[in-house]
Scaffold this active site. Sequence first.
Site, PDB file in Angstrom:
ATOM      1  N   ASP A 160       4.731 -15.667  15.845  1.00 26.69           N
ATOM      2  CA  ASP A 160       5.680 -15.389  16.912  1.00 26.69           C
ATOM      3  C   ASP A 160       4.874 -15.208  18.197  1.00 26.69           C
ATOM      4  O   ASP A 160       3.844 -14.543  18.195  1.00 26.69           O
ATOM      5  CB  ASP A 160       6.442 -14.090  16.589  1.00 26.69           C
ATOM      6  CG  ASP A 160       7.934 -14.232  16.791  1.00 26.69           C
ATOM      7  OD1 ASP A 160       8.328 -14.448  17.953  1.00 26.69           O
ATOM      8  OD2 ASP A 160       8.687 -14.127  15.808  1.00 26.69           O
ATOM      9  N   HIS A 200      16.246 -12.578  11.664  1.00 27.26           N
ATOM     10  CA  HIS A 200      16.141 -11.112  11.698  1.00 27.26           C
ATOM     11  C   HIS A 200      17.047 -10.472  12.754  1.00 27.26           C
ATOM     12  O   HIS A 200      17.124  -9.253  12.819  1.00 27.26           O
ATOM     13  CB  HIS A 200      14.687 -10.725  11.951  1.00 27.26           C
ATOM     14  CG  HIS A 200      14.224 -11.156  13.312  1.00 27.26           C
ATOM     15  ND1 HIS A 200      14.094 -12.493  13.653  1.00 27.26           N
ATOM     16  CD2 HIS A 200      13.921 -10.454  14.428  1.00 27.26           C
ATOM     17  CE1 HIS A 200      13.708 -12.570  14.917  1.00 27.26           C
ATOM     18  NE2 HIS A 200      13.602 -11.363  15.415  1.00 27.26           N
ATOM     19  N   ASP A 201      17.668 -11.281  13.606  1.00 26.82           N
ATOM     20  CA  ASP A 201      18.588 -10.738  14.621  1.00 26.82           C
ATOM     21  C   ASP A 201      20.048 -10.958  14.238  1.00 26.82           C
ATOM     22  O   ASP A 201      20.947 -10.435  14.882  1.00 26.82           O
ATOM     23  CB  ASP A 201      18.402 -11.459  15.972  1.00 26.82           C
ATOM     24  CG  ASP A 201      17.042 -11.232  16.578  1.00 26.82           C
ATOM     25  OD1 ASP A 201      16.452 -10.161  16.337  1.00 26.82           O
ATOM     26  OD2 ASP A 201      16.568 -12.134  17.307  1.00 26.82           O
ATOM     27  N   ASP A 203       9.295 -16.649  21.391  1.00 24.55           N
ATOM     28  CA  ASP A 203      10.390 -15.689  21.611  1.00 24.55           C
ATOM     29  C   ASP A 203      10.977 -15.823  23.013  1.00 24.55           C
ATOM     30  O   ASP A 203      10.238 -15.834  24.002  1.00 24.55           O
ATOM     31  CB  ASP A 203       9.811 -14.273  21.426  1.00 24.55           C
ATOM     32  CG  ASP A 203      10.862 -13.190  21.400  1.00 24.55           C
ATOM     33  OD1 ASP A 203      11.669 -13.182  20.460  1.00 24.55           O
ATOM     34  OD2 ASP A 203      10.874 -12.350  22.321  1.00 24.55           O
ATOM     35  N   GLU A 244      12.630 -20.296  21.111  1.00 31.10           N
ATOM     36  CA  GLU A 244      13.904 -19.577  20.981  1.00 31.10           C
ATOM     37  C   GLU A 244      14.560 -19.562  22.357  1.00 31.10           C
ATOM     38  O   GLU A 244      14.011 -19.031  23.316  1.00 31.10           O
ATOM     39  CB  GLU A 244      13.693 -18.145  20.498  1.00 31.10           C
ATOM     40  CG  GLU A 244      15.028 -17.490  20.125  1.00 31.10           C
ATOM     41  CD  GLU A 244      15.079 -15.994  20.352  1.00 31.10           C
ATOM     42  OE1 GLU A 244      15.924 -15.337  19.736  1.00 31.10           O
ATOM     43  OE2 GLU A 244      14.297 -15.465  21.155  1.00 31.10           O
ATOM     44  N   ASN A 293       0.803  -1.235   0.000  1.00 29.79           N
ATOM     45  CA  ASN A 293       0.000   0.000   0.000  1.00 29.79           C
ATOM     46  C   ASN A 293       0.830   1.278   0.000  1.00 29.79           C
ATOM     47  O   ASN A 293       0.382   2.332   0.458  1.00 29.79           O
ATOM     48  CB  ASN A 293      -0.976   0.000   1.185  1.00 29.79           C
ATOM     49  CG  ASN A 293      -0.231  -0.009   2.514  1.00 29.79           C
ATOM     50  OD1 ASN A 293       0.978  -0.247   2.548  1.00 29.79           O
ATOM     51  ND2 ASN A 293      -0.932   0.254   3.600  1.00 29.79           N
ATOM     52  N   ASP A 315       3.685  -5.443   4.473  1.00 34.05           N
ATOM     53  CA  ASP A 315       2.389  -5.682   5.115  1.00 34.05           C
ATOM     54  C   ASP A 315       1.817  -7.053   4.729  1.00 34.05           C
ATOM     55  O   ASP A 315       2.403  -7.775   3.904  1.00 34.05           O
ATOM     56  CB  ASP A 315       1.403  -4.567   4.749  1.00 34.05           C
ATOM     57  CG  ASP A 315       1.441  -4.258   3.258  1.00 34.05           C
ATOM     58  OD1 ASP A 315       1.360  -5.209   2.461  1.00 34.05           O
ATOM     59  OD2 ASP A 315       1.583  -3.069   2.891  1.00 34.05           O
TER      60      ASP A 315
HETATM   61  O1  TEU Z   1      15.614 -12.217  20.421  1.00 31.26           O
HETATM   62  C1  TEU Z   1      16.206 -12.633  21.609  1.00 31.26           C
HETATM   63  C2  TEU Z   1      17.616 -12.598  21.503  1.00 31.26           C
HETATM   64  O2  TEU Z   1      18.286 -13.514  21.897  1.00 31.26           O
HETATM   65  C3  TEU Z   1      18.145 -11.380  20.883  1.00 31.26           C
HETATM   66  O3  TEU Z   1      17.979 -10.339  21.768  1.00 31.26           O
HETATM   67  C4  TEU Z   1      19.521 -11.534  20.541  1.00 31.26           C
HETATM   68  O4  TEU Z   1      20.269 -11.812  21.673  1.00 31.26           O
HETATM   69  C5  TEU Z   1      20.018 -10.271  19.980  1.00 31.26           C
HETATM   70  O5  TEU Z   1      19.123  -9.774  19.058  1.00 31.26           O
HETATM   71  C6  TEU Z   1      21.285 -10.561  19.278  1.00 31.26           C
HETATM   72  O6  TEU Z   1      21.990  -9.446  19.390  1.00 31.26           O
HETATM   73  C7  TEU Z   1      14.257 -12.120  20.392  1.00 31.26           C
HETATM   74  C8  TEU Z   1      13.826 -11.549  19.061  1.00 31.26           C
HETATM   75  O7  TEU Z   1      14.195 -12.417  18.042  1.00 31.26           O
HETATM   76  C9  TEU Z   1      14.409 -10.179  18.922  1.00 31.26           C
HETATM   77  O8  TEU Z   1      14.137  -9.626  17.670  1.00 31.26           O
HETATM   78  C10 TEU Z   1      13.840  -9.331  20.018  1.00 31.26           C
HETATM   79  O9  TEU Z   1      14.430  -8.066  19.984  1.00 31.26           O
HETATM   80  C11 TEU Z   1      14.049  -9.943  21.390  1.00 31.26           C
HETATM   81  O10 TEU Z   1      13.740 -11.327  21.424  1.00 31.26           O
HETATM   82  C12 TEU Z   1      13.137  -9.295  22.395  1.00 31.26           C
HETATM   83  O11 TEU Z   1      11.821  -9.668  22.131  1.00 31.26           O
END
Ligand code: TEU
Length: 537
Positions: free
Chosen positions: A100, A313-314, A197, A239, A25, A31
């Site tokens: 999640d 994504h981390d 998470d 996780e 959008n 999205d």
């Molecule tokens: O990530 C947890 C986690 O272990 C991360 O904080 C990780 O240690 C860090 O990103 C690495 O540097 C989860 C999610 O995947 C993350 O995106 C969130 O920020 C976090 O939990 C808090 O919800």
Amino acid sequence: MEKNIKWWKNALVYQIYPLSFKDSNSDGVGDLKGIISKLDYLKSYGVDVVWLSPVYESPMDDNGYDISDYTKVNPLFGTMEDLQELIDGLHSRGMKLIMDLVVNHTSDEHIWFKEALNNPNSKYHDYYIWNKEAKPEIGSVFSGSAWEYVEHLDKYYFHLFSRRQPDLNWHNKEMREEIYQMINSWLDKGVDGFRMDVIELIGKDVLNGKIGDGPYLETYLFEMWERCFKGRDIMNIGEMGGISQERAGELTSIENSGLHMTFQFSHLSVDQEAWKSKWHIKPVDFKELKNVFIKNHEIFKEKGWNSLFLSNHDQPRQISRFGDENYRVKSGQMLFLMIYGQKGTPYVYQGEEIGMTGIKFDDLKSYKDVETLNWYKEATQLGWPHERIMKSIYSKGRDNSRTPFQWNNKPFAGFSDVKPWLEVNPNYQTINAELELNDDDSVYHFSKRLFEIRKAFDVFTDGEFKCLDQEASSTFIYKRFNQTHEALIITNLTNKEQEIHLEEIKGFSIVLSNYDIKLSKRMILPPYAAILSIKGV
Ligand code: TEU
């Protein structure tokens, strides 16, 4: 013999980070409708399960991992109808959806926390963790103290992540029951499970300083299973960044833990200095990496189940971290075979299938991640020079993997037609899905073929594992075998030729390879070679 392999053991899971997948959008933010428009793309790659990073209502301090209402869809991403359309669209194509589940903390804008702040006598006050002193001294994962002072209450609340993510008090039974109800309502909507998470943290005992893998973990997991998961044919992945490999084996072998597998992080510390934060970088130690994988196979041989992943994504992009941007395609292909030839459920993070790479923004202002921005401040206070901090951010910052998906070479990489929330990687002209799909020798086609082969032979799911070159740090060669098949995986982890010697190659045929090469007892492997052979096919 009829085998009974659980569907989630050989499912290909694809992680979508909704902010950066596809904008429908024209607001610069990905999205739900954007995702819906790409379902055939996912199906044709071979995806079985989509793991969707949070799309709940959120002020987006941590990009949705700070939830202000678990029952609502963030208008930034769309509506509940869109989400239902996504679930139905996946199901009608034979795919599943896991959401999640972020229940270690909420957003500070969650009604519970607002009530807890406004009225210390309300029942919601005890939904969070408070103390008169900032003690015990515990650091937030996102820099600084985990305790935040609230002046009008003259006490501190606890937050392991950002200041705007207060931790829930899992000792409060009413709070737990509300969470269970919420979980059930999502499952009743047709969701097929959860990526949970930082779920290990619900077992913590903060006031006694016990955080990771805490004393109440099993108690609360068992309760959650009893209330929510028992009897449902779903998949859950916990996780658990801080637990040991052994513990991952244990937890996933008890049915009522509710965990079918975990994300365990041992293999992700091989490029940081021992006992220091992730920002203290060192070159990848491939021997250490292999040893982690080898140990996984020992642990999961008899019990439990593992997940296979190199990025999310981390984490940084895998080619930039474990491979080589100068050999983007070859090293990208090699990494796919190296990790997904192993035993466990494969997880692919969006963009890895087209060989996307990390980002280096010149200007700190281009970075959006709360963890990165907090780290910059902390490192400055610690006296790190700007260049050193930027180097650590270039190699470990979370925005590396969060830049918009590169669909084609049109403006903004076809992700959006306006400037996206996070800048597109300038290399989108040469790295994008359209080019990858049109090139038979791409990372995309190599990995797609790998997953087809993986599905065609049970040996990849249930076969045993044996490493053939444990002492080598430049190659990773291993076998997988069961009663019917034997697979041989050969990878060169470096940008140099490597000479290898194999004992037994009789009967093996190459089924996938990123070079035109023949199997022989003595071989010279070209840079980042990846060769998969199977016996008797
Ligand atoms: O990530 C947890 C986690 O272990 C991360 O904080 C990780 O240690 C860090 O990103 C690495 O540097 C989860 C999610 O995947 C993350 O995106 C969130 O920020 C976090 O939990 C808090 O919800």
